[in-house]
Motif scaffolding. Structure first.
Motif, PDB file in Angstrom:
ATOM      1  N   UNK A 312      25.888  18.525 -50.645  1.00  0.00           N
ATOM      2  CA  UNK A 312      25.239  19.555 -51.470  1.00  0.00           C
ATOM      3  C   UNK A 312      23.744  19.690 -51.190  1.00  0.00           C
ATOM      4  N   UNK A 313      23.061  18.580 -50.883  1.00  0.00           N
ATOM      5  CA  UNK A 313      21.630  18.672 -50.574  1.00  0.00           C
ATOM      6  C   UNK A 313      21.404  19.486 -49.307  1.00  0.00           C
ATOM      7  N   UNK A 314      22.239  19.225 -48.312  1.00  0.00           N
ATOM      8  CA  UNK A 314      22.128  19.959 -47.053  1.00  0.00           C
ATOM      9  C   UNK A 314      22.324  21.455 -47.263  1.00  0.00           C
ATOM     10  N   UNK A 315      23.303  21.809 -48.089  1.00  0.00           N
ATOM     11  CA  UNK A 315      23.605  23.229 -48.287  1.00  0.00           C
ATOM     12  C   UNK A 315      22.660  23.906 -49.281  1.00  0.00           C
ATOM     13  N   UNK A 316      21.607  23.219 -49.641  1.00  0.00           N
ATOM     14  CA  UNK A 316      20.450  23.857 -50.284  1.00  0.00           C
ATOM     15  C   UNK A 316      19.268  23.923 -49.313  1.00  0.00           C
TER      16      UNK A 316
END
Length: 491
Positions: A312-316
């Motif tokens: 999820x961090x990457x896809x932000x």
């Protein structure tokens, strides 16, 4: 002369240096192979036959004149279409750059030319490197040579497929969240992501500037190391380039090929010990770990508790940076232009061009990133994701106090059939579940073939501390000395 398309880059270079084959003969053999199979594989977006043969003739002329050749002189290489090459079409897999011919070489391409390698052409990819299957290319998907009805990974599926189909002995990819390693895993090839800043991003069409990392792809670990040595090193044109020499990756690969890992500590990441991975993938991974222990390595379990938040961090973070970077594609300065008829306003031309030029996945990520950066949401989304990134970096730092390298499967599953995940973006994103933490940390990682599951390749990922790229090559070469290389079925 034996079939040079089945040889390693190291073997080809030795043939050329020894005068047993000319660079022109080697290049023509690979061009013939591309002509024979690429209508089915579709690894290439552009084949530069004239440019390749011209480069090969230059190598032969140097050898005839008695000049010393570099370790990869005359060896053909395929380049992912995310890197600029002067006068050669560069599309990044997108309609918005269809027909664009850059006026300059990227640093990677410039170093490839200086080393005497022969650029065969540009390989297919997910549009703007956004994808895990090469199904999001505006020019059609690439097939996996192990099974042409299945994906070759992404975003650099064209480079990995070119290797597995024996269309090229070497290739260049770029890795933002796993786009070198994941295609390597599912095609049974070697894919290495160097330390961020260890290879230049100058001339790399940006997706996510704090993550994008060009790197080598090959069929053997030593070949990947030789290519890494050619393209790596400081570049003053790239503000994020590390002002330090490339670790001695070639010596490490040669040492590892001896099969002795005595004293090497392998950190088994407990958070990646099977959750979400197919049973066959885990079985091949465990067999490979057993093989490494028989070579003298010690396996220790390490916990990286924040890895579970990496996806999820990457896809932000990545979409936020993509939203910013892709703002430059506006139909005004270069590439596609729609609605320039004297009737539409400049704003309408920009809107029409971006609507026609960008594909659905790129649009999805631009919207995600724009939202995450918008007023009132920046701290809640992008800011929080950067805090998670810091925690993941701390996990790596702590883990490397216990182990020399970390290991995991490269991807949770083998190559999947076309169309099976495109309707569910989250399922597609899971392909990079095990690779993304390394990008957020900035360290190096490599995928090396470790066996088969259901007749399809499985990769083992080796992660090392920043600027310790040599460690992953040593362990990877040791594994290769036991497992060997994988041979796909005949096309």
């Amino acid at each position: 002369m034996a079939d040079v398309t089945r040889m390693t880059a190291t073997e080809i270079a030795a043939l050329i240096a020894g005068g047993e084959a000319s660079a022109v003969e080697v290049t023509q053999a690979h061009l013939d192979r591309i002509a024979a199979v690429d209508d089915r594989v579709h690894a290439f977006l552009h084949v530069d036959s004239d440019g390749a043969l011209e480069a090969a003739r230059a190598v032969d002329a140097k050898r005839a004149a008695g000049e010393e050749l570099g370790p990869l002189a005359g060896v053909p290489v395929a380049v992912k279409d995310v890197l600029t090459a002067k006068g050669v079409p560069t599309t990044v897999g997108s309609k918005i750059l269809q027909g664009w011919r850059p006026p300059y070489d990227s640093t990677i391409v410039r170093r490839l030319r200086a080393a005497g390698t022969v650029m065969l052409g540009k390989t297919n990819m997910d549009e703007f490197a956004m994808g895990s299957s090469t199904e999001y290319s505006a020019y059609g998907p690439t097939g996996n040579p192990w099974d042409l009805s299945r994906i070759p990974g992404g975003s650099g599926g064209g480079s990995s497929a070119a290797l597995a189909a024996y269309e090229a002995p070497l290739a260049i990819g770029s890795d933002t969240g796993g786009s070198i390693r994941q295609p390597g895993a599912v095609t049974g090839t070697v894919g290495a992501k160097p330390t961020y800043g260890g290879t230049s991003r100058y001339g790399l069409v940006a997706f996510s500037s704090s993550l994008d990392t060009p790197g080598p792809c090959a069929r053997t670990v030593l070949d990947a190391a030789l290519l890494h040595e050619v393209i790596g090193g400081h570049d003053p044109r790239d503000s994020t380039s590390i002002p330090a020499p490339v670790p001695d990756v070639v010596a490490a690969a040669r040492a590892g090929a001896g099969g002795d890992l005595t004293g090497v500590r392998l950190g088994l990441v407990t958070e990646f010990s099977g959750e979400g991975a197919e049973p066959g993938v885990m079985a091949a991974f465990r067999d490979a770990v057993d093989a490494l222990t028989k070579l003298g390595a010690e396996v220790v379990e390490v916990s990286c508790p924040h890895f579970q938040y990496a996806l999820p961090a990457y896809y932000l973070i990545a979409p936020s940076e993509c939203s910013s970077n892709l703002a430059r594609f506006d139909g005004v300065r270069f590439g596609l232009r729609v609605g320039d008829d004297g009737v539409h306003s400049l704003e309408e031309v920009m809107s029409l061009t971006r609507d026609a030029g960008f594909g659905p996945e790129v649009k999805r990520r631009i919207m995600l990133g724009t939202y995450a950066l918008s007023s009132g949401y920046y701290d809640a989304y992008y800011g929080q994701a950067q805090k998670v990134r810091t925690l993941i970096t701390r996990d790596f730092t702590a883990a490397f106090e216990q182990a020399d390298v970390l290991i995991s499967p490269t991807t949770p599953f083998v190559a999947f059939p076309f169309g099976s995940r495109t309707s569910d973006p989250y399922q597609m994103y899971l392909a990079d579940l095990f690779t993304i933490p390394t990008n957020l940390y900035g360290g190096p990682g490599i995928s090396v073939p470790c066996g088969l599951s259901e007749g399809l390749p499985v990769g083992l990922q080796i992660m090392a501390p920043t600027m310790a790229d040599d460690r992953m090559y040593r362990v990877g070469a040791a594994l290769e000395s036991v497992i060997g290389t994988l041979t796909p079925p005949e096309l």
